[in-house]
Enzyme design. Structure first.
Site, PDB file in Angstrom:
ATOM      1  N   ASP A  46       1.232  -1.225   0.090  1.00 51.63           N
ATOM      2  CA  ASP A  46       0.020  -0.010  -0.212  1.00 51.63           C
ATOM      3  C   ASP A  46       0.492   1.372   0.058  1.00 51.63           C
ATOM      4  OD1 ASP A  46       1.252  -0.328   2.474  1.00 51.63           O
ATOM      5  OD2 ASP A  46      -0.673   0.458   3.334  1.00 51.63           O
ATOM      6  N   SER A  47       1.502   1.467   0.312  1.00 50.47           N
ATOM      7  CA  SER A  47       2.942   2.057  -0.306  1.00 50.47           C
ATOM      8  C   SER A  47       3.007   2.912  -2.129  1.00 50.47           C
ATOM      9  CB  SER A  47       4.650   1.379   0.280  1.00 50.47           C
ATOM     10  OG  SER A  47       4.612   0.282  -0.255  1.00 50.47           O
ATOM     11  N   ASP A  85      -0.930  -6.285  -0.374  1.00 51.80           N
ATOM     12  CA  ASP A  85      -1.859  -5.913   0.767  1.00 51.80           C
ATOM     13  C   ASP A  85      -2.008  -5.411   0.913  1.00 51.80           C
ATOM     14  OD1 ASP A  85      -0.083  -4.521   2.860  1.00 51.80           O
ATOM     15  OD2 ASP A  85       0.985  -3.245   1.502  1.00 51.80           O
ATOM     16  N   LYS A 114      -0.713  -9.779   2.306  1.00 49.28           N
ATOM     17  CA  LYS A 114      -0.843  -8.844   3.326  1.00 49.28           C
ATOM     18  C   LYS A 114      -1.794  -8.215   4.771  1.00 49.28           C
ATOM     19  CE  LYS A 114       3.210  -5.946   4.000  1.00 49.28           C
ATOM     20  NZ  LYS A 114       2.733  -4.785   4.584  1.00 49.28           N
ATOM     21  N   GLU A 116      -1.468  -5.651   7.977  1.00 49.05           N
ATOM     22  CA  GLU A 116      -0.880  -5.348   9.437  1.00 49.05           C
ATOM     23  C   GLU A 116      -1.655  -5.900  11.108  1.00 49.05           C
ATOM     24  OE1 GLU A 116       0.140  -0.813   8.970  1.00 49.05           O
ATOM     25  OE2 GLU A 116       1.098  -1.170   7.021  1.00 49.05           O
ATOM     26  N   GLU A 183       8.393  -4.465  11.192  1.00 48.87           N
ATOM     27  CA  GLU A 183       9.239  -2.900  10.425  1.00 48.87           C
ATOM     28  C   GLU A 183       9.507  -2.120  11.437  1.00 48.87           C
ATOM     29  OE1 GLU A 183       6.608  -1.790   7.640  1.00 48.87           O
ATOM     30  OE2 GLU A 183       7.698   0.354   7.633  1.00 48.87           O
TER      31      GLU A 183
HETATM   32  O1  KIV Z   1       3.816  -0.658   2.024  1.00 47.44           O
HETATM   33  C1  KIV Z   1       4.111  -1.755   1.711  1.00 47.44           C
HETATM   34  O2  KIV Z   1       5.158  -1.368   1.117  1.00 47.44           O
HETATM   35  C2  KIV Z   1       5.052  -2.237   3.214  1.00 47.44           C
HETATM   36  C3  KIV Z   1       6.656  -3.452   3.003  1.00 47.44           C
HETATM   37  C4  KIV Z   1       7.172  -1.496   3.710  1.00 47.44           C
HETATM   38  C5  KIV Z   1       6.987  -3.417   4.065  1.00 47.44           C
HETATM   39  O3  KIV Z   1       4.173  -2.548   3.772  1.00 47.44           O
END
Ligand code: KIV
Length: 270
Positions: A46-47, A85, A114, A116, A183
């Site tokens: 989600d970055s 994500d 993924k 969190e 992280e």
């Molecule tokens: O969204 C992302 O890029 C991440 C990584 C920093 C692990 O969750």
């Protein structure tokens, strides 16, 4: 030797044998490039909201955005495992919504998702695994919880935070995650987690003792203005790209582009 498609089982088997290299990618072209470079896992993180769409945080990222980028990456048919994500509020409201949204990411081409959070996410992890969806956990700093925890702070420096991180890892493992991202956490805590759990730990800003590492592609390529202190910039693509486009602009202005090989006539001039 040609290496076959990476599966969740392969990732599990890499613990203690071979370090896992994971990197983010958000589209077809970059997925092809990182896959050719030999990464084991591509994270459609989600970055994307921050490094591609210019958002200040990952909080506004939507399922529609993630589906667009996951399907673009999946079309590259990478050898690497593709992890999608789950964005903020796509899995916290109810277990049912979490399963539905994770299912959409899988239908778009993700091979795992993924999420969190630690022990508070156990019910969600169990429901996803029950539905046949492999889950990667994400503990230590959770950027989607930055408002609650007071920003993007280093984690695991003191008790009770250290014990919470260890407990989160244990609970997630029991719930069925196949690996866990740690992280911005003290390296000794990440080391202890790595020793205690039988699933691979994949670290970002949490030291060298984990089973693997992950970085954001745009940080690695020198495309972000303020990369985090734990990222290594491997190439200055910002300058390379700006210089190339500057040259193009100059050549257009001077009439040097296009050259004769770049165009055609219906009737060649005599
Ligand atoms: O969204 C992302 O890029 C991440 C990584 C920093 C692990 O969750």
């Amino acid at each position: 030797m040609e290496r076959g498609k990476v599966t969740v089982r392969d990732v599990l088997k890499m613990k203690g044998k071979e370090k896992i290299a994971m990197i983010t990618a958000y589209d077809y072209a970059s997925a092809k490039l990182v896959d050719a470079a030999g990464v084991d896992i591509i994270l459609v993180g989600d970055s994307v909201g921050m490094v591609v769409h210019g958002l200040d945080s990952t909080l506004p990222v939507t399922m529609d955005t993630m589906l667009l980028h996951v399907s673009s990456v999946a079309r590259a048919k990478p050898r690497a495992l593709v992890v999608g994500d789950m964005p903020f509020l796509s899995y916290e409201v109810s277990v049912e919504e979490a399963v539905r949204n994770a299912g959409l990411l899988i239908k778009a081409g993700a091979e795992a998702v993924k999420i969190e959070g630690g022990s508070e996410m156990v019910d969600v992890v169990k429901a996803l695994v029950r539905a046949g969806i492999p889950v990667m956990g994400h503990i230590g700093l959770n950027p989607q919880r930055a408002l609650l925890i007071g920003g993007y702070r280093r984690r695991g420096l003191k008790e009770p935070e250290r014990e919470k991180i260890l407990n989160d890892a244990r609970e997630l493992e029991k719930a069925g995650v196949f690996s866990v991202v740690i992280e911005y956490t003290a390296a000794d805590v990440a080391e202890e987690v790595t020793r205690e759990v039988s699933i691979p730990t994949i670290c970002i800003g949490s030291g060298p003792h984990c089973d693997g590492q992950v970085l954001v592609l745009h940080d690695v390529l020198g495309l972000t203005d303020n990369p985090p202190p734990f990222a290594r910039v491997y190439v200055d693509l910002k300058n390379t790209i700006t210089s190339a486009v500057k040259k193009y602009v100059e050549e257009v202005k001077k009439g040097l582009f296009p050259a004769r090989e770049h165009y055609f006539y219906s009737t060649p001039p005599s």
